[in-house]
Design a protein around this motif. Sequence first.
Motif, PDB file in Angstrom:
ATOM      1  N   GLY A  16       2.922  24.539  -0.073  1.00 32.57           N
ATOM      2  CA  GLY A  16       1.607  24.629   0.534  1.00 32.57           C
ATOM      3  C   GLY A  16       0.870  23.317   0.345  1.00 32.57           C
ATOM      4  O   GLY A  16       0.733  22.829  -0.782  1.00 32.57           O
ATOM      5  N   LEU A  17       0.416  22.726   1.442  1.00 28.36           N
ATOM      6  CA  LEU A  17      -0.333  21.469   1.395  1.00 28.36           C
ATOM      7  C   LEU A  17      -1.685  21.676   2.062  1.00 28.36           C
ATOM      8  O   LEU A  17      -1.819  22.513   2.957  1.00 28.36           O
ATOM      9  N   LYS A  18      -2.673  20.883   1.634  1.00 25.63           N
ATOM     10  CA  LYS A  18      -4.029  21.061   2.158  1.00 25.63           C
ATOM     11  C   LYS A  18      -4.694  19.703   2.352  1.00 25.63           C
ATOM     12  O   LYS A  18      -4.235  18.683   1.837  1.00 25.63           O
ATOM     13  N   SER A  19      -5.796  19.741   3.082  1.00 29.22           N
ATOM     14  CA  SER A  19      -6.570  18.530   3.294  1.00 29.22           C
ATOM     15  C   SER A  19      -7.195  18.099   1.967  1.00 29.22           C
ATOM     16  O   SER A  19      -7.469  18.924   1.103  1.00 29.22           O
ATOM     17  N   PRO A  20      -7.435  16.808   1.831  1.00 26.41           N
ATOM     18  CA  PRO A  20      -8.102  16.354   0.595  1.00 26.41           C
ATOM     19  C   PRO A  20      -9.546  16.825   0.558  1.00 26.41           C
ATOM     20  O   PRO A  20     -10.158  17.053   1.586  1.00 26.41           O
ATOM     21  N   ASP A  21     -10.062  16.981  -0.650  1.00 25.03           N
ATOM     22  CA  ASP A  21     -11.456  17.401  -0.819  1.00 25.03           C
ATOM     23  C   ASP A  21     -12.417  16.314  -0.411  1.00 25.03           C
ATOM     24  O   ASP A  21     -12.174  15.181  -0.408  1.00 25.03           O
ATOM     25  N   MET A  29       0.836  -1.177   0.000  1.00 20.15           N
ATOM     26  CA  MET A  29       0.000   0.000   0.000  1.00 20.15           C
ATOM     27  C   MET A  29       0.885   1.246   0.000  1.00 20.15           C
ATOM     28  O   MET A  29       1.781   1.377   0.820  1.00 20.15           O
ATOM     29  N   SER A  30       0.643   2.126  -0.940  1.00 19.58           N
ATOM     30  CA  SER A  30       1.442   3.342  -1.028  1.00 19.58           C
ATOM     31  C   SER A  30       0.787   4.441  -0.183  1.00 19.58           C
ATOM     32  O   SER A  30      -0.429   4.483  -0.038  1.00 19.58           O
ATOM     33  N   PRO A  31       1.610   5.339   0.378  1.00 18.73           N
ATOM     34  CA  PRO A  31       1.048   6.399   1.233  1.00 18.73           C
ATOM     35  C   PRO A  31       0.240   7.400   0.416  1.00 18.73           C
ATOM     36  O   PRO A  31       0.543   7.667  -0.752  1.00 18.73           O
ATOM     37  N   PHE A  32      -0.779   7.949   1.033  1.00 21.13           N
ATOM     38  CA  PHE A  32      -1.589   9.001   0.416  1.00 21.13           C
ATOM     39  C   PHE A  32      -0.845  10.317   0.560  1.00 21.13           C
ATOM     40  O   PHE A  32      -0.377  10.660   1.635  1.00 21.13           O
ATOM     41  N   LYS A  33      -0.718  11.054  -0.517  1.00 15.38           N
ATOM     42  CA  LYS A  33      -0.018  12.343  -0.473  1.00 15.38           C
ATOM     43  C   LYS A  33      -1.042  13.463  -0.457  1.00 15.38           C
ATOM     44  O   LYS A  33      -2.015  13.441  -1.214  1.00 15.38           O
ATOM     45  N   LEU A  34      -0.800  14.434   0.403  1.00 15.42           N
ATOM     46  CA  LEU A  34      -1.693  15.584   0.488  1.00 15.42           C
ATOM     47  C   LEU A  34      -1.637  16.403  -0.795  1.00 15.42           C
ATOM     48  O   LEU A  34      -0.564  16.559  -1.396  1.00 15.42           O
ATOM     49  N   PRO A  35      -2.768  16.968  -1.196  1.00 17.58           N
ATOM     50  CA  PRO A  35      -2.772  17.838  -2.379  1.00 17.58           C
ATOM     51  C   PRO A  35      -1.984  19.124  -2.117  1.00 17.58           C
ATOM     52  O   PRO A  35      -1.969  19.640  -0.997  1.00 17.58           O
ATOM     53  N   LYS A  36      -1.354  19.615  -3.161  1.00 15.74           N
ATOM     54  CA  LYS A  36      -0.634  20.890  -3.065  1.00 15.74           C
ATOM     55  C   LYS A  36      -1.619  22.037  -3.219  1.00 15.74           C
ATOM     56  O   LYS A  36      -2.593  21.944  -3.957  1.00 15.74           O
ATOM     57  N   MET A  37      -1.338  23.120  -2.525  1.00  7.17           N
ATOM     58  CA  MET A  37      -2.126  24.341  -2.658  1.00  7.17           C
ATOM     59  C   MET A  37      -1.666  25.094  -3.900  1.00  7.17           C
ATOM     60  O   MET A  37      -0.474  25.100  -4.230  1.00  7.17           O
ATOM     61  N   SER A  38      -2.589  25.758  -4.566  1.00  5.59           N
ATOM     62  CA  SER A  38      -2.235  26.611  -5.699  1.00  5.59           C
ATOM     63  C   SER A  38      -1.616  27.905  -5.177  1.00  5.59           C
ATOM     64  O   SER A  38      -1.736  28.235  -3.983  1.00  5.59           O
ATOM     65  N   ASP A  39      -0.970  28.651  -6.062  1.00  8.27           N
ATOM     66  CA  ASP A  39      -0.407  29.947  -5.674  1.00  8.27           C
ATOM     67  C   ASP A  39      -1.500  30.862  -5.113  1.00  8.27           C
ATOM     68  O   ASP A  39      -1.283  31.570  -4.131  1.00  8.27           O
ATOM     69  N   LYS A  40      -2.682  30.830  -5.742  1.00  4.84           N
ATOM     70  CA  LYS A  40      -3.793  31.655  -5.275  1.00  4.84           C
ATOM     71  C   LYS A  40      -4.226  31.243  -3.867  1.00  4.84           C
ATOM     72  O   LYS A  40      -4.463  32.095  -3.006  1.00  4.84           O
ATOM     73  N   GLU A  41      -4.308  29.942  -3.605  1.00  2.00           N
ATOM     74  CA  GLU A  41      -4.694  29.460  -2.275  1.00  2.00           C
ATOM     75  C   GLU A  41      -3.654  29.858  -1.227  1.00  2.00           C
ATOM     76  O   GLU A  41      -4.001  30.254  -0.107  1.00  2.00           O
ATOM     77  N   ILE A  42      -2.389  29.775  -1.594  1.00  2.93           N
ATOM     78  CA  ILE A  42      -1.323  30.182  -0.668  1.00  2.93           C
ATOM     79  C   ILE A  42      -1.443  31.675  -0.355  1.00  2.93           C
ATOM     80  O   ILE A  42      -1.412  32.082   0.806  1.00  2.93           O
TER      81      ILE A  42
END
Length: 157
Positions: A152-157, A1-14
């Motif tokens: 920038g990292l964020k929670s998954p949708d 099982m491979s680890p789940f990677k957090l989504p990156k934030m966009s420049d706008k979100e940052i």
Amino acid sequence: MSPFKLPKMSDKEIDELVSKQNMCRIAFKGDNYPYLAPFRYVRIDGTLYFHFTDYGKKMKLIDQDDRACVQIETYQPDLSQYNFISYRGHLKKVDEDEERKKAIKQFRETGKNGISPKFLAAHGFNPKEGWDDFYGDDLVIIKLVDIVERVGLKSPD
């Protein structure tokens, strides 16, 4: 099982997160161990500025090694939504008078518009004096420069 990677934030979100927050943590290299402390910041023309008191461990650490990691975050109490931004760069004392005055004014104005005067104690000021008292030639303003990484990292949708 491979680890789940957090989504990156966009420049706008940052940019939105940095604009909404006013507190961060700065990690300094430290002597034997890293040193981590909370700081209030303001952003002017894309640059992060911090107010330091001119005493204590942090000034000594900057003199020894000005590399630092700045983290800004936001999260819901149940951690269902969260965002983390990390900047890695160098901390530099602002000596140019106009730049210092502009940063000090921004700290004072943003303080008057929503930050309790009790927080002035963290800046080395008497809270009873209020934010209008946040000025002076002895204020140390530091900025983050020569950024080598911004993540920038964020929670998954």
